[in-house]
Enzyme design. Sequence first.
Site, PDB file in Angstrom:
ATOM      1  N   LYS A  97      69.458  74.489  31.493  1.00 55.80           N
ATOM      2  CA  LYS A  97      69.959  74.368  30.119  1.00 55.80           C
ATOM      3  C   LYS A  97      70.906  75.540  29.950  1.00 55.80           C
ATOM      4  O   LYS A  97      70.472  76.697  30.064  1.00 55.80           O
ATOM      5  CB  LYS A  97      68.830  74.523  29.101  1.00 55.80           C
ATOM      6  CG  LYS A  97      67.802  73.405  29.100  1.00 55.80           C
ATOM      7  CD  LYS A  97      66.708  73.698  28.075  1.00 55.80           C
ATOM      8  CE  LYS A  97      65.646  72.601  28.102  1.00 55.80           C
ATOM      9  NZ  LYS A  97      64.489  72.947  27.259  1.00 55.80           N
TER      10      LYS A  97
ATOM     11  N   SER B 119      63.420  62.097  26.450  1.00 53.48           N
ATOM     12  CA  SER B 119      62.257  62.968  26.328  1.00 53.48           C
ATOM     13  C   SER B 119      61.483  62.544  25.088  1.00 53.48           C
ATOM     14  O   SER B 119      62.022  62.570  23.983  1.00 53.48           O
ATOM     15  CB  SER B 119      62.734  64.421  26.196  1.00 53.48           C
ATOM     16  OG  SER B 119      61.669  65.279  25.857  1.00 53.48           O
TER      17      SER B 119
ATOM     18  N   LYS C 104      56.016  64.525  26.695  1.00 54.95           N
ATOM     19  CA  LYS C 104      55.449  65.840  26.441  1.00 54.95           C
ATOM     20  C   LYS C 104      53.944  65.742  26.576  1.00 54.95           C
ATOM     21  O   LYS C 104      53.334  64.724  26.159  1.00 54.95           O
ATOM     22  CB  LYS C 104      55.825  66.289  25.019  1.00 54.95           C
ATOM     23  CG  LYS C 104      57.319  66.508  24.824  1.00 54.95           C
ATOM     24  CD  LYS C 104      57.783  67.765  25.539  1.00 54.95           C
ATOM     25  CE  LYS C 104      59.232  68.082  25.231  1.00 54.95           C
ATOM     26  NZ  LYS C 104      59.661  69.364  25.845  1.00 54.95           N
TER      27      LYS C 104
ATOM     28  N   GLU D  58      56.919  69.609  34.482  1.00 56.90           N
ATOM     29  CA  GLU D  58      57.792  70.665  33.952  1.00 56.90           C
ATOM     30  C   GLU D  58      56.974  71.742  33.233  1.00 56.90           C
ATOM     31  O   GLU D  58      56.158  71.435  32.354  1.00 56.90           O
ATOM     32  CB  GLU D  58      58.798  70.010  32.990  1.00 56.90           C
ATOM     33  CG  GLU D  58      59.868  70.940  32.450  1.00 56.90           C
ATOM     34  CD  GLU D  58      60.876  70.194  31.566  1.00 56.90           C
ATOM     35  OE1 GLU D  58      60.898  68.928  31.590  1.00 56.90           O
ATOM     36  OE2 GLU D  58      61.627  70.870  30.845  1.00 56.90           O
TER      37      GLU D  58
ATOM     38  N   ASP E 149      56.273  67.145  30.602  1.00 61.25           N
ATOM     39  CA  ASP E 149      56.693  68.503  30.221  1.00 61.25           C
ATOM     40  C   ASP E 149      55.606  69.127  29.345  1.00 61.25           C
ATOM     41  O   ASP E 149      55.295  68.616  28.267  1.00 61.25           O
ATOM     42  CB  ASP E 149      58.022  68.447  29.456  1.00 61.25           C
ATOM     43  CG  ASP E 149      58.603  69.826  29.159  1.00 61.25           C
ATOM     44  OD1 ASP E 149      57.976  70.839  29.529  1.00 61.25           O
ATOM     45  OD2 ASP E 149      59.701  69.872  28.553  1.00 61.25           O
TER      46      ASP E 149
ATOM     47  N   GLY F 266      67.632  69.456  27.746  1.00 64.05           N
ATOM     48  CA  GLY F 266      68.247  69.278  26.435  1.00 64.05           C
ATOM     49  C   GLY F 266      67.526  70.109  25.390  1.00 64.05           C
ATOM     50  O   GLY F 266      66.368  70.504  25.582  1.00 64.05           O
TER      51      GLY F 266
HETATM   52  O1  OSB Z   1      61.235  71.734  26.824  1.00 65.77           O
HETATM   53  O2  OSB Z   1      62.798  70.470  27.391  1.00 65.77           O
HETATM   54  C1  OSB Z   1      62.189  71.053  26.503  1.00 65.77           C
HETATM   55  C2  OSB Z   1      63.600  70.118  23.056  1.00 65.77           C
HETATM   56  C3  OSB Z   1      63.549  71.346  22.414  1.00 65.77           C
HETATM   57  C4  OSB Z   1      63.016  72.430  23.098  1.00 65.77           C
HETATM   58  C5  OSB Z   1      62.557  72.289  24.406  1.00 65.77           C
HETATM   59  C6  OSB Z   1      62.625  71.067  25.055  1.00 65.77           C
HETATM   60  C7  OSB Z   1      63.132  69.958  24.356  1.00 65.77           C
HETATM   61  C8  OSB Z   1      63.187  68.602  24.896  1.00 65.77           C
HETATM   62  C9  OSB Z   1      64.201  67.662  24.292  1.00 65.77           C
HETATM   63  O3  OSB Z   1      62.435  68.187  25.752  1.00 65.77           O
HETATM   64  C10 OSB Z   1      65.212  67.182  25.251  1.00 65.77           C
HETATM   65  C11 OSB Z   1      66.389  66.531  24.565  1.00 65.77           C
HETATM   66  O4  OSB Z   1      67.254  67.222  24.020  1.00 65.77           O
HETATM   67  O5  OSB Z   1      66.444  65.301  24.612  1.00 65.77           O
HETATM   68 MG    MG Z   2      61.124  71.627  28.964  1.00 62.86          MG
END
Ligand code: OSB
Ligand code: MG
Length: 369
Positions: free
Chosen positions: A262, A135, A163, A213, A188, A290
């Site tokens: 999650k 990500s 993102k 997402e 996302d 994650g």
């Molecule tokens: O929206 O998936 C998310 C990290 C912190 C809070 C929200 C998100 C995320 C990530 C990181 O996208 C994913 C990772 O741990 O590699």
């Molecule tokens: Mg997300």
Amino acid sequence: MKIENIELFHIRMELVSPFTTSMGTEYDEEHIIVRVGAEGLTGWGESVAEGTPFYSYETVQTAWHILKDFLIPDILGKELSSIGDAIGAWERVRGHRMAKAGLEAALWDLFAKAQNISLSQLLGGNRQKIDVGVSIGIQENESQLLRKVEGYLKEGYKRIKIKIAPGHDLIYVNALRREYPDLLLQVDANSAYTLGHSDVFTQMDEANLLLIEQPLGYEDIYEHSKLQKLLKTPICLDESIHSLDNTRAAIELNSCRIINIKPGRVGGFSESKLIHDYCASQNVAVWHGGMLESGIGRAGNVALASLPNFSLPGDISASKRYYKQDIVLPEFTVNSDGTMDVPSGPGIGVEIDQQALKKVTVRKEIFKA
Ligand code: OSB
Ligand code: MG
């Protein structure tokens, strides 16, 4: 098992590079590590409540309060015949799922160790390796993003997620698609858009993305169903899904066609399994999200992602993608074929690096029966 003592560690770990999303930029990650001692065994878990209430209303401080004043007293000194006993005791606490999930994770590790089996086995996993992706936060410009992606693809990652936020969306998606027509790519938004932005998504619909997402409101299910009707690309919900009940609502309303699981967001591995099983029965794919976990939370994520309906690569990357030094040994690594090995030892299957844990601990408290 009789729960004899429980310890909480408030940790702060510096990220190898800042992580920018529509919610802001993070430079370090604060979480709570939970240690549970019973009958000579130790279970470890991680609560993914963050320092700030920007992704979820929970924070390290609220989770600490709920753990200390409600969840821990419910099980300390008690004889638990199963993890379900703890979940039953915690039912009267509404919400606060990240707090619950951290302590529940430590119990899962403990119960797996008591049976001398891996957490993956206890959860019902059937894979020794899982497919993993990465990500990537919002970058300054397209060329910086392309450089990052090139590096991660060289390391083996199978899938890239970027993102997005208004003004930082189509140009990045299109730049990546020009360079990598066949890349497994998803985006996302972390709830940065409204239905008024639908034209951004109908244009993005041509980019052959795996999924989009959480484009709309962080509690929303209804408006996502309106957006999904306009798109052939599946919407995947993250923030809006807290339980089996709202998973069913989202799927029955066609608000999404894919679910991000999650454990922290849904209150633990038990609820995650219910969601996983329900989605399997509906032919809805799930994948493992994650929260920039340390190796302790990551170990749990890897075990859960070894269940059969986790059919898309997870946001589960190597330790070094997040932190200079992880707090487990061995650290998590990604294989050149874009997979990660599922630990096979008892429980979470990794050791805690006590010295490294000490270095990142900013506060701790022990509770004894
Ligand atoms: O929206 O998936 C998310 C990290 C912190 C809070 C929200 C998100 C995320 C990530 C990181 O996208 C994913 C990772 O741990 O590699
Ligand atoms: Mg997300």
